[in-house]
Design a protein around this motif. Structure first.
Motif, PDB file in Angstrom:
ATOM      1  N   THR A 153      34.606  45.522  45.966  1.00  0.00           N
ATOM      2  CA  THR A 153      34.818  46.117  44.573  1.00  0.00           C
ATOM      3  C   THR A 153      36.406  46.149  44.235  1.00  0.00           C
ATOM      4  OG1 THR A 153      32.873  47.349  44.869  1.00  0.00           O
ATOM      5  CG2 THR A 153      34.435  48.026  43.042  1.00  0.00           C
ATOM      6  N   ALA A 154      37.339  46.533  45.077  1.00  0.00           N
ATOM      7  CA  ALA A 154      38.624  46.589  44.897  1.00  0.00           C
ATOM      8  C   ALA A 154      39.346  45.264  44.730  1.00  0.00           C
ATOM      9  CB  ALA A 154      39.333  47.299  45.970  1.00  0.00           C
ATOM     10  N   LEU A 155      38.769  44.288  45.122  1.00  0.00           N
ATOM     11  CA  LEU A 155      39.511  42.772  45.139  1.00  0.00           C
ATOM     12  C   LEU A 155      38.977  42.266  44.061  1.00  0.00           C
ATOM     13  CD1 LEU A 155      38.734  41.534  48.831  1.00  0.00           C
ATOM     14  CD2 LEU A 155      41.053  41.666  47.438  1.00  0.00           C
ATOM     15  N   GLU A 156      37.709  42.696  43.382  1.00  0.00           N
ATOM     16  CA  GLU A 156      37.227  42.138  42.218  1.00  0.00           C
ATOM     17  C   GLU A 156      38.089  42.681  41.140  1.00  0.00           C
ATOM     18  OE1 GLU A 156      33.068  42.999  41.256  1.00  0.00           O
ATOM     19  OE2 GLU A 156      32.634  41.855  42.939  1.00  0.00           O
ATOM     20  N   ALA A 157      38.539  43.693  41.107  1.00  0.00           N
ATOM     21  CA  ALA A 157      39.340  44.456  40.253  1.00  0.00           C
ATOM     22  C   ALA A 157      40.915  43.757  40.020  1.00  0.00           C
ATOM     23  CB  ALA A 157      39.538  46.008  40.127  1.00  0.00           C
ATOM     24  N   ALA A 158      41.242  43.153  41.199  1.00  0.00           N
ATOM     25  CA  ALA A 158      42.511  42.573  41.272  1.00  0.00           C
ATOM     26  C   ALA A 158      42.529  41.220  41.121  1.00  0.00           C
ATOM     27  CB  ALA A 158      43.055  42.921  42.617  1.00  0.00           C
ATOM     28  N   LEU A 159      41.475  40.528  41.544  1.00  0.00           N
ATOM     29  CA  LEU A 159      41.345  39.010  41.620  1.00  0.00           C
ATOM     30  C   LEU A 159      40.284  38.380  40.902  1.00  0.00           C
ATOM     31  CD1 LEU A 159      42.066  38.478  45.613  1.00  0.00           C
ATOM     32  CD2 LEU A 159      43.624  38.336  43.537  1.00  0.00           C
ATOM     33  N   GLY A 160      39.139  39.078  40.547  1.00  0.00           N
ATOM     34  CA  GLY A 160      38.003  38.673  39.815  1.00  0.00           C
ATOM     35  C   GLY A 160      36.645  38.389  40.784  1.00  0.00           C
ATOM     36  N   GLU A 161      35.817  37.836  40.234  1.00  0.00           N
ATOM     37  CA  GLU A 161      34.708  37.502  41.031  1.00  0.00           C
ATOM     38  C   GLU A 161      34.941  36.592  42.205  1.00  0.00           C
ATOM     39  OE1 GLU A 161      30.463  38.193  41.249  1.00  0.00           O
ATOM     40  OE2 GLU A 161      31.883  39.143  39.898  1.00  0.00           O
ATOM     41  N   SER A 162      34.487  37.066  43.501  1.00  0.00           N
ATOM     42  CA  SER A 162      34.743  35.939  44.678  1.00  0.00           C
ATOM     43  C   SER A 162      33.650  35.009  44.706  1.00  0.00           C
ATOM     44  CB  SER A 162      34.282  37.083  46.094  1.00  0.00           C
ATOM     45  OG  SER A 162      33.241  37.490  46.004  1.00  0.00           O
ATOM     46  N   GLU A 163      33.899  33.983  45.469  1.00  0.00           N
ATOM     47  CA  GLU A 163      33.183  32.957  45.756  1.00  0.00           C
ATOM     48  C   GLU A 163      31.820  33.262  46.409  1.00  0.00           C
ATOM     49  OE1 GLU A 163      34.429  29.355  47.871  1.00  0.00           O
ATOM     50  OE2 GLU A 163      34.883  28.513  45.903  1.00  0.00           O
ATOM     51  N   SER A 164      32.203  34.089  47.476  1.00  0.00           N
ATOM     52  CA  SER A 164      31.018  34.619  48.542  1.00  0.00           C
ATOM     53  C   SER A 164      31.578  36.211  48.950  1.00  0.00           C
ATOM     54  CB  SER A 164      30.862  33.602  49.657  1.00  0.00           C
ATOM     55  OG  SER A 164      29.953  34.114  50.666  1.00  0.00           O
ATOM     56  N   VAL A 169      47.375  37.065  47.370  1.00  0.00           N
ATOM     57  CA  VAL A 169      46.066  37.449  47.932  1.00  0.00           C
ATOM     58  C   VAL A 169      46.171  38.621  48.948  1.00  0.00           C
ATOM     59  CG1 VAL A 169      44.031  36.696  49.029  1.00  0.00           C
ATOM     60  CG2 VAL A 169      44.892  35.463  47.181  1.00  0.00           C
ATOM     61  N   MET A 170      47.220  38.411  49.695  1.00  0.00           N
ATOM     62  CA  MET A 170      47.417  38.955  50.832  1.00  0.00           C
ATOM     63  C   MET A 170      47.525  40.476  50.269  1.00  0.00           C
ATOM     64  SD  MET A 170      48.008  39.119  54.400  1.00  0.00           S
ATOM     65  CE  MET A 170      48.793  37.481  54.763  1.00  0.00           C
ATOM     66  N   GLU A 171      48.426  40.647  49.521  1.00  0.00           N
ATOM     67  CA  GLU A 171      48.800  42.171  48.627  1.00  0.00           C
ATOM     68  C   GLU A 171      47.607  42.662  48.211  1.00  0.00           C
ATOM     69  OE1 GLU A 171      51.935  44.012  45.371  1.00  0.00           O
ATOM     70  OE2 GLU A 171      52.048  41.867  45.815  1.00  0.00           O
ATOM     71  N   ALA A 172      46.697  41.928  47.515  1.00  0.00           N
ATOM     72  CA  ALA A 172      45.586  42.568  46.910  1.00  0.00           C
ATOM     73  C   ALA A 172      44.612  42.906  48.298  1.00  0.00           C
ATOM     74  CB  ALA A 172      44.883  41.475  46.127  1.00  0.00           C
ATOM     75  N   ALA A 173      44.750  42.150  49.013  1.00  0.00           N
ATOM     76  CA  ALA A 173      43.632  42.498  50.405  1.00  0.00           C
ATOM     77  C   ALA A 173      44.177  43.802  50.956  1.00  0.00           C
ATOM     78  CB  ALA A 173      43.763  41.382  51.349  1.00  0.00           C
ATOM     79  N   ILE A 174      45.465  43.845  51.134  1.00  0.00           N
ATOM     80  CA  ILE A 174      45.966  45.033  51.835  1.00  0.00           C
ATOM     81  C   ILE A 174      45.584  46.289  50.920  1.00  0.00           C
ATOM     82  CG2 ILE A 174      48.209  46.130  52.676  1.00  0.00           C
ATOM     83  CD1 ILE A 174      49.219  43.459  53.306  1.00  0.00           C
ATOM     84  N   ASP A 175      45.828  46.164  49.751  1.00  0.00           N
ATOM     85  CA  ASP A 175      45.513  47.122  48.768  1.00  0.00           C
ATOM     86  C   ASP A 175      44.105  47.582  48.833  1.00  0.00           C
ATOM     87  OD1 ASP A 175      48.363  47.231  48.065  1.00  0.00           O
ATOM     88  OD2 ASP A 175      48.215  46.373  46.366  1.00  0.00           O
ATOM     89  N   ALA A 176      43.401  46.790  49.048  1.00  0.00           N
ATOM     90  CA  ALA A 176      41.841  46.928  48.840  1.00  0.00           C
ATOM     91  C   ALA A 176      41.395  47.477  50.179  1.00  0.00           C
ATOM     92  CB  ALA A 176      41.091  45.628  48.606  1.00  0.00           C
ATOM     93  N   GLY A 177      42.195  47.442  51.157  1.00  0.00           N
ATOM     94  CA  GLY A 177      41.729  48.224  52.797  1.00  0.00           C
ATOM     95  C   GLY A 177      41.178  46.967  53.528  1.00  0.00           C
ATOM     96  N   ALA A 178      41.455  45.773  53.309  1.00  0.00           N
ATOM     97  CA  ALA A 178      41.050  44.658  54.203  1.00  0.00           C
ATOM     98  C   ALA A 178      41.719  44.439  55.561  1.00  0.00           C
ATOM     99  CB  ALA A 178      41.241  43.445  53.403  1.00  0.00           C
TER     100      ALA A 178
END
Length: 246
Positions: free
Chosen positions: A184-195, A151-160
Motif C-alpha cells: 500500500t505504501a509503495l502504491e502511494a509512492a510508485l503507483g500500481e505494482s506489476e505483481s 525505488v530503494m528509497e521508496a522501499a525503505i520508507d515503505a518498510g521493505a
C-alpha cells in the motif's frame, strides 16, 4: 540490500511464458473464492482477498471473473477446499514446494506423488525442504518505474527488507506479515505494482545446466498442469545462456 536475483527473474519469466490462460484464471478464481469465504468479501477489509484480486488483475484476469469468484463465496455454493503443502526433491536434488487447494486430499496426494515419481523426483514429508525457504512478500515493478535509488528509497520508507534491481524489473521483498502495508505504501509512492504476492524465497540455490533445467521444467510443468496445484517453487538458478536455450 541485495543485487540481481536470477531465481526471481527465472520464476517470473517462466510463469509469464508457460501458464495457460484459462488454467491460470481457474487457479486465481479458486484462491479468490477461498479468501472471500474465509474472511470479509470486501478486499479492502480482507488482506488475503486483496492480494488475490491484485495478483489476478496483474495477469489481466477479467473483472467479471473476479466478481463471480467473490459472489460464489458469498452465495455459499463454493466447494469446501483444503490447503495442503507438499515438499520434495526434483532432479539434481533441487528442493520443491508445491501448494495445493483441494476438495479431495487423497486424489491430490496420489497425483502429486505420481508426478514426482514419473519426473525424476521424490516426494518427502512436510518440512523436509521447507526450512530451506523463507516465506516472504514479493512486490514487482517494471524497471521503467524509476531509478534504482528512487525505488530503494521508496522501499525503505515503505518498510521493505530488501530490493533486487535488474535491467527488467525491481523486485522488492518484505516480511510476509507486512506485505499489505508495504504494498500500500509503495502504491502511494510508485503507483500500481506489476505483481504482489506471498512466495517461498530460497535461502540458497542449485545451479543447473541445460539438461538439469529441462528435467526440472518437465516436473514443474507437470505439477502446474494439475488442477489442484496452485503454486510450485524450486530453489534452482541457471545462467542466461541456459535460459535462452530452453
Amino acid at each position: 540490500m541485495a543485487g540481481h536475483s536470477k531465481w526471481a527473474n527465472i520464476q517470473h519469466r517462466k510463469g509469464r511464458q508457460d501458464a495457460a490462460r484459462s488454467k491460470m484464471f481457474s487457479k486465481f478464481s479458486k484462491e479468490i473464492t477461498v479468501a472471500a469465504k474465509m474472511g470479509d468479501p470486501d478486499p479492502d477489509k480482507n488482506p488475503r482477498l486483496r492480494l488475490a484480486v491484485k495478483e489476478a488483475k496483474s495477469q489481466s484476469m477479467p473483472k467479471d471473473n473476479i466478481e463471480r469468484a467473490i459472489k460464489k463465496a458469498i452465495g455459499g455454493d463454493a466447494d469446501a477446499y483444503e490447503e495442503i503443502r507438499y515438499e520434495g526433491y526434483g532432479p539434481n536434488g533441487v528442493a520443491v514446494i508445491v501448494e495445493t487447494m483441494t476438495d479431495n486430499r487423497n486424489r491430490t496426494a496420489s497425483n502429486v506423488r505420481s508426478i514426482f515419481a514419473k519426473n525424476g523426483g521424490n516426494l518427502g514429508e512436510t518440512g523436509s525442504v521447507g526450512f530451506m525457504f523463507d516465506r516472504m512478500g514479493q512486490i514487482v515493478y517494471p524497471a521503467k518505474i524509476g531509478s534504482v535509488d528512487a525505488v530503494m528509497e521508496a522501499a525503505i520508507d515503505a518498510g521493505a527488507s530488501d530490493v533486487e534491481s535488474s535491467d527488467d524489473e525491481h523486485v522488492i521483498w518484505c516480511e510476509f506479515e507486512d506485505v499489505n502495508e508495504v504494498s500500500t505504501a509503495l502504491e502511494a509512492a510508485l503507483g500500481e505494482s506489476e505483481s504482489t504476492k506471498l512466495v517461498w524465497k530460497p535461502q540458497t540455490t542449485t545451479e543447473l545446466d541445460l539438461d538439469g533445467m529441462q528435467k526440472l521444467m518437465k516436473l514443474i510443468d507437470a505439477l502446474e498442469d494439475d488442477d489442484d496445484v496452485q503454486t510450485v517453487t524450486a530453489n534452482f538458478e541457471a545462467s542466461d545462456a541456459v535460459m535462452e536455450q530452453l
